[in-house]
Design a protein around this motif. Structure first.
Motif, PDB file in Angstrom:
ATOM      1  N   UNK A  82       2.329 -10.482 -17.803  1.00 30.30           N
ATOM      2  CA  UNK A  82       2.851  -9.447 -16.916  1.00 30.30           C
ATOM      3  C   UNK A  82       3.702 -10.131 -15.861  1.00 30.30           C
ATOM      4  N   UNK A  83       4.974  -9.717 -15.755  1.00 29.65           N
ATOM      5  CA  UNK A  83       5.874 -10.274 -14.756  1.00 29.65           C
ATOM      6  C   UNK A  83       6.102  -9.241 -13.669  1.00 29.65           C
ATOM      7  N   UNK A  84       5.857  -9.658 -12.432  1.00 32.09           N
ATOM      8  CA  UNK A  84       6.055  -8.783 -11.278  1.00 32.09           C
ATOM      9  C   UNK A  84       7.238  -9.328 -10.487  1.00 32.09           C
ATOM     10  N   UNK A  85       8.260  -8.495 -10.284  1.00 30.13           N
ATOM     11  CA  UNK A  85       9.416  -8.876  -9.482  1.00 30.13           C
ATOM     12  C   UNK A  85       9.332  -8.175  -8.138  1.00 30.13           C
ATOM     13  N   UNK A  86       9.360  -8.966  -7.066  1.00 33.20           N
ATOM     14  CA  UNK A  86       9.297  -8.420  -5.715  1.00 33.20           C
ATOM     15  C   UNK A  86      10.579  -8.808  -4.997  1.00 33.20           C
ATOM     16  N   UNK A  87      11.293  -7.806  -4.473  1.00 28.03           N
ATOM     17  CA  UNK A  87      12.558  -8.036  -3.778  1.00 28.03           C
ATOM     18  C   UNK A  87      12.391  -7.723  -2.301  1.00 28.03           C
ATOM     19  N   UNK A  88      12.757  -8.680  -1.465  1.00 27.84           N
ATOM     20  CA  UNK A  88      12.718  -8.461  -0.019  1.00 27.84           C
ATOM     21  C   UNK A  88      14.057  -7.879   0.416  1.00 27.84           C
ATOM     22  N   UNK A  89      14.015  -6.698   1.005  1.00 27.39           N
ATOM     23  CA  UNK A  89      15.248  -6.068   1.481  1.00 27.39           C
ATOM     24  C   UNK A  89      15.833  -6.890   2.626  1.00 27.39           C
ATOM     25  N   UNK A 123      -0.141 -13.894 -15.401  1.00 28.04           N
ATOM     26  CA  UNK A 123       0.682 -13.234 -14.389  1.00 28.04           C
ATOM     27  C   UNK A 123       1.848 -14.147 -14.017  1.00 28.04           C
ATOM     28  N   UNK A 124       3.030 -13.564 -13.884  1.00 33.10           N
ATOM     29  CA  UNK A 124       4.189 -14.305 -13.399  1.00 33.10           C
ATOM     30  C   UNK A 124       4.784 -13.533 -12.229  1.00 33.10           C
ATOM     31  N   UNK A 125       5.188 -14.266 -11.199  1.00 36.80           N
ATOM     32  CA  UNK A 125       5.763 -13.658 -10.010  1.00 36.80           C
ATOM     33  C   UNK A 125       7.205 -14.100  -9.876  1.00 36.80           C
ATOM     34  N   UNK A 126       8.104 -13.129  -9.741  1.00 32.44           N
ATOM     35  CA  UNK A 126       9.528 -13.388  -9.578  1.00 32.44           C
ATOM     36  C   UNK A 126       9.935 -12.858  -8.206  1.00 32.44           C
ATOM     37  N   UNK A 127      10.298 -13.767  -7.286  1.00 28.41           N
ATOM     38  CA  UNK A 127      10.671 -13.373  -5.929  1.00 28.41           C
ATOM     39  C   UNK A 127      12.189 -13.349  -5.794  1.00 28.41           C
ATOM     40  N   UNK A 128      12.709 -12.264  -5.223  1.00 32.45           N
ATOM     41  CA  UNK A 128      14.153 -12.104  -5.016  1.00 32.45           C
ATOM     42  C   UNK A 128      14.400 -11.894  -3.529  1.00 32.45           C
ATOM     43  N   UNK A 129      15.296 -12.678  -2.954  1.00 33.97           N
ATOM     44  CA  UNK A 129      15.708 -12.527  -1.555  1.00 33.97           C
ATOM     45  C   UNK A 129      14.563 -12.804  -0.578  1.00 33.97           C
ATOM     46  N   UNK A 130      13.649 -13.715  -0.952  1.00 38.96           N
ATOM     47  CA  UNK A 130      12.555 -14.082  -0.062  1.00 38.96           C
ATOM     48  C   UNK A 130      12.956 -15.290   0.768  1.00 38.96           C
ATOM     49  N   UNK A 180      -2.830 -11.967  -7.438  1.00 41.09           N
ATOM     50  CA  UNK A 180      -4.204 -12.121  -7.891  1.00 41.09           C
ATOM     51  C   UNK A 180      -4.714 -10.785  -8.393  1.00 41.09           C
ATOM     52  N   UNK A 181      -5.600 -10.864  -9.381  1.00 43.90           N
ATOM     53  CA  UNK A 181      -6.252  -9.670  -9.903  1.00 43.90           C
ATOM     54  C   UNK A 181      -7.621  -9.591  -9.267  1.00 43.90           C
ATOM     55  N   UNK A 182      -7.901  -8.499  -8.602  1.00 44.32           N
ATOM     56  CA  UNK A 182      -9.170  -8.298  -7.920  1.00 44.32           C
ATOM     57  C   UNK A 182      -9.796  -7.025  -8.474  1.00 44.32           C
ATOM     58  N   UNK A 183     -10.654  -7.178  -9.472  1.00 44.75           N
ATOM     59  CA  UNK A 183     -11.238  -6.002 -10.129  1.00 44.75           C
ATOM     60  C   UNK A 183     -10.168  -5.217 -10.870  1.00 44.75           C
ATOM     61  N   UNK A 184      -9.957  -3.973 -10.481  1.00 47.79           N
ATOM     62  CA  UNK A 184      -8.937  -3.130 -11.113  1.00 47.79           C
ATOM     63  C   UNK A 184      -7.659  -3.070 -10.284  1.00 47.79           C
ATOM     64  N   UNK A 185      -7.466  -4.049  -9.414  1.00 49.81           N
ATOM     65  CA  UNK A 185      -6.325  -4.042  -8.512  1.00 49.81           C
ATOM     66  C   UNK A 185      -5.517  -5.330  -8.659  1.00 49.81           C
ATOM     67  N   UNK A 186      -4.198  -5.197  -8.633  1.00 50.65           N
ATOM     68  CA  UNK A 186      -3.299  -6.345  -8.625  1.00 50.65           C
ATOM     69  C   UNK A 186      -2.722  -6.450  -7.218  1.00 50.65           C
ATOM     70  N   UNK A 187      -2.914  -7.607  -6.575  1.00 50.76           N
ATOM     71  CA  UNK A 187      -2.576  -7.780  -5.165  1.00 50.76           C
ATOM     72  C   UNK A 187      -1.549  -8.900  -4.997  1.00 50.76           C
ATOM     73  N   UNK A 188      -0.553  -8.664  -4.161  1.00 53.12           N
ATOM     74  CA  UNK A 188       0.419  -9.676  -3.763  1.00 53.12           C
ATOM     75  C   UNK A 188      -0.032 -10.228  -2.409  1.00 53.12           C
ATOM     76  N   UNK A 189      -0.192 -11.544  -2.311  1.00 56.83           N
ATOM     77  CA  UNK A 189      -0.578 -12.185  -1.056  1.00 56.83           C
ATOM     78  C   UNK A 189       0.595 -12.996  -0.537  1.00 56.83           C
TER      79      UNK A 189
END
Length: 85
Positions: free
Chosen positions: A15-22, A48-55, A65-74
């Protein structure tokens, strides 16, 4: 914003998560819920793969991290923390 899924959920092998900072200057430390799966006994996410854009590179570190049934960005400040007692 976070995403909530209901029912049986199956993820791909990776699972790849892309997070973009405005605005990179306004990125704040903390834990941010990205995904919550309701009504699921177990949620298997093999990789899990994290792709950061404009950070702000060099200023913050981000991780998933996966915490039970939750996916959390730290997001944490980058570098050493000095504690003086």
């Amino acid at each position: 914003d976070s995403l909530t899924l209901k029912g049986d959920v199956t993820f791909a092998d990776t699972v790849t998560v892309t997070v973009t900072a405005v605005d990179p200057k306004r990125v704040k430390k903390g834990e941010y819920t990205l995904l919550t799966v309701e009504d699921a006994d177990t949620v298997e996410i093999p990789a899990l793969q994290l792709n950061l854009v404009n950070f702000p590179t060099g200023r913050v570190d981000a991780s998933l991290k996966k915490d039970g049934n939750t996916l959390v960005l730290t997001i944490e400040p980058h570098g050493l923390s000095v504690i003086i007692r």
